[in-house]
Motif scaffolding. Structure first.
Motif, short mmCIF file in Angstrom:
data_model
loop_
_atom_site.label_atom_id
_atom_site.label_comp_id
_atom_site.label_asym_id
_atom_site.label_seq_id
_atom_site.Cartn_x
_atom_site.Cartn_y
_atom_site.Cartn_z
N TYR A 7 1.76 1.63 -3.73
CA TYR A 7 0.52 2.50 -4.31
C TYR A 7 0.63 3.91 -4.06
O TYR A 7 0.45 4.61 -5.12
CB TYR A 7 -0.84 1.84 -3.59
N VAL A 8 0.83 4.32 -2.83
CA VAL A 8 0.84 5.93 -2.61
C VAL A 8 2.03 6.39 -3.41
O VAL A 8 1.73 7.59 -4.16
CB VAL A 8 1.15 6.04 -1.04
N SER A 38 0.77 -1.31 -0.04
CA SER A 38 0.08 0.07 -0.04
C SER A 38 0.82 1.21 0.20
O SER A 38 0.65 2.21 -0.54
CB SER A 38 -0.97 0.15 1.17
N THR A 59 -3.83 9.06 3.96
CA THR A 59 -3.66 8.80 2.59
C THR A 59 -3.72 7.21 2.47
O THR A 59 -4.26 6.44 1.58
CB THR A 59 -2.32 9.09 1.77
N ASN A 97 -4.59 -4.10 -4.48
CA ASN A 97 -5.63 -3.83 -5.71
C ASN A 97 -5.97 -4.87 -6.24
O ASN A 97 -7.04 -4.80 -7.23
CB ASN A 97 -4.91 -2.84 -6.56
N GLN A 121 -4.84 6.12 -7.74
CA GLN A 121 -3.95 6.57 -6.85
C GLN A 121 -3.55 8.01 -6.72
O GLN A 121 -3.32 8.72 -5.58
CB GLN A 121 -2.86 5.45 -6.62
N GLY A 163 1.33 6.60 -6.93
CA GLY A 163 0.27 8.13 -7.09
C GLY A 163 0.99 9.23 -7.06
O GLY A 163 0.66 10.24 -7.90
N THR A 201 -6.41 4.67 0.57
CA THR A 201 -6.26 3.65 -0.25
C THR A 201 -6.61 2.33 -0.06
O THR A 201 -7.30 1.69 -0.84
CB THR A 201 -4.40 3.38 -0.37
#
Length: 548
Positions: A118-119, A115, A181, A234, A166, A122, A185
């Motif tokens: 993922y941030v 995760s 954040t 995801n 993201q 983004g 997510t």
């Protein structure tokens, strides 16, 4: 009103979730730059070896309690004297999912730190950088945001739709703490899980399956809660979109189905495996419109339409044009072009210790090195042979076996890809287990696959490098060994108890009950002597052939 047994089951699962939440405070992944380090109690606990030990046991104990509650809930759905379980089973399952999920929404990331990646991805797009051409190490203070160093020089392997989502999450929470954040997510992943549960339920209604049993299989297991909620993978969104697309394909809406699967490809490109099945459903659909049928229902069964290769190829071309073309256009629109296609590749140097491909490729490498040959080449040959075998199995299923139940074609296709890849994460296993639940658990061996695989991958998740405590207690290897063995032994005890209960339930079934029907009812209670009474919009797949 909830029965005493179900209330106790809810409480046990809730205690398990709260234990995981508490364990995450000390054992979860916390970014070096997080403001939580400024909280004195947090800093003290996370630097205390004793607190880390307790956190480890809380996590493994919480997973075991969730496993117990999930199995108990499944057993409560069994058929009694040939009848379905007591009234309200679906409500009981949905209530359990909500109660067990709620505390986990606020846990620090456990079992995986993806995760944070993922941030970071983004952030790349939000900074105006192409995430398929630039890496997170180019971002200022990238390490302070918790990204694993392994991601620092790796381009994004996800599709443009997910990266764009993201980007929205990062922009919307830019001025807020990093934990907000991460929470946003996680909500994206939980939204994917909700989509999966909803459309699994719709497919169960469509096909006359036991709705509670299907929802139990796809949404309540500890592995789902670990990887789709706590880890916020995801894959939840990808599988949810695939199942949603499959439902609409079964209802005779192939273009909408192609759009939904296209969105799934835009999350993780591996979702392209579902496209041939959508084309098969379209080519062999056997519904006619309500206007043609002269009834008020949205769709009614009609005689199967035979379909040959020209029609099938045309349907494949159409769904591919809509799905893949849409993802390409979306990628160009956000400025990333076709870079997302790299997500179709599998890293050859990485692998899971339990993957057949990994086991045999390493054995081939060692044997070749021992014989004075090129071990690295032997390793690559075996890995590529497995990948080719997986693709061949998918091709066989969607061509030779194309008239089989499309839901089981999906299960088989994703199982072939997952089992033949050298890297098999627990959340990859959920591709198969989720689709297995959607396809309907009709036989005892299918139920055992679901339960045993869930237990195995749950143990893989809690033991190893997935908790942010391994490095801190590496000097005392007995501790990770201890909580690992607690998890393994606890799982074995639960599985043995489950197996005994399963055997007792089958012995109590009336003689007229087919022996292959498991304790979880897959047929509705309103069944006649000749079979279940299906709704007016029942199976509209290319074939209603049950699984082998």
């Amino acid at each position: 009103m909830l029965s005493a047994h179900h209330l106790l089951r809810l409480v046990i699962g809730l205690v398990g979730s709260l234990m995981i939440l508490a364990g995450s405070v000390v054992g979860g992944w916390l970014a070096p730059g997080s403001g939580l380090w400024d909280v004195e109690l947090m800093a003290v606990l996370r630097n205390s070896r004793g607190a880390v030990y307790v956190a480890a046991m809380l996590v493994v104990g919480g997973v075991l309690l969730l496993m117990f509650a999930w199995l108990s809930l499944g057993l409560s759905l069994r058929r009694r004297d040939g009848q379905a379980a007591a009234a309200g089973p679906l409500r009981r399952v949905v209530t359990a999912i909500c109660v067990w999920t709620a505390p986990l929404l606020f846990a620090l990331p456990l079992f995986s730190r993806d995760s944070y990646a993922y941030v970071g991805q983004g952030r790349l797009l939000a900074s105006g950088l192409d995430p398929y051409a630039h890496v997170m190490a180019e971002l200022p203070n990238w390490y302070e945001t918790g990204v694993d160093y392994k991601w620092s020089t790796t381009v994004t392997p996800y599709g443009p739709v997910f990266v764009w989502l993201q980007n929205i999450v990062v922009r919307a929470t830019d001025s807020l703490p990093l934990e907000v954040t991460l929470f946003a997510t996680r909500l994206v992943a939980v939204g994917g899980l909700a989509l999966l549960i909803y459309y699994a339920w719709r497919i169960a209604r469509l096909r006359g399956y036991d709705e509670a049993a299907v929802v139990w299989a796809v949404g309540a297991s500890p592995l789902v809660l670990m990887d789709f909620v706590v880890s916020a993978h995801n894959d939840a969104l990808m599988i949810g979109l695939i199942v949603a697309g499959t439902y609409h394909a079964l209802r005779g809406r192939p273009l909408l189905a192609a759009v939904l699967v296209g969105l799934a490809i835009g999350v993780k490109p591996i979702a392209v495996v579902a496209l041939p099945v959508i084309g098969i459903i379209w080519a062999g659909r056997r519904i006619r419109s309500s206007r043609e049928a002269g009834v008020d229902t949205a769709a009614t069964p009609s005689a199967p339409k035979p379909f040959g290769w020209p029609r099938l190829i045309a349907c494949w071309a159409a769904v591919s044009a809509v799905a893949v073309g849409g993802v390409v256009a979306f990628g160009v629109g956000i400025g990333s072009g076709l870079g997302w296609a790299i997500g179709l590749g599998t890293p050859l140097e990485l692998g899971s210790f339990y993957s057949p491909s990994r086991i045999l490729s390493l054995a081939a490498r060692d044997l070749a090195n021992g014989a004075g040959l090129d071990g690295a080449l032997a390793h690559r040959v075996v890995v590529w042979a497995f990948l080719a075998a997986g693709c061949a199995i998918v091709a066989f299923l969607v061509t030779v076996k194309r008239r089989a139940d499309p839901l089981w074609l999906l299960v088989g296709s994703f199982a072939a890809i997952a089992l033949c890849a050298p890297l098999l994460h627990p959340w990859y296993a959920l591709w198969v287990l989720s689709l297995l639940g959607v396809a309907g658990i009709r036989r005892v061996w299918q139920l055992r696959v679901l339960v045993y695989a869930t237990a195995f991958f749950a143990m893989v998740g809690i033991y190893g490098e997935q908790l942010d405590m391994i490095d801190r207690i590496r000097a005392d290897p007995g501790i990770p060994t201890l909580y690992g063995w607690v998890g393994v032994i606890g799982s074995l005890v639960l599985l043995a108890t489950f197996e005994l209960a399963l055997r007792r339930a089958r012995r109590r079934m009336p003689a007229s009950t087919p022996p292959e029907v498991p304790m979880l009812a897959t047929l509705p209670a309103r069944a006649s002597a000749t079979g279940p009474i299906r709704p007016a919009d029942a199976p509209v797949s290319a074939s209603s052939t049950p699984s082998p």
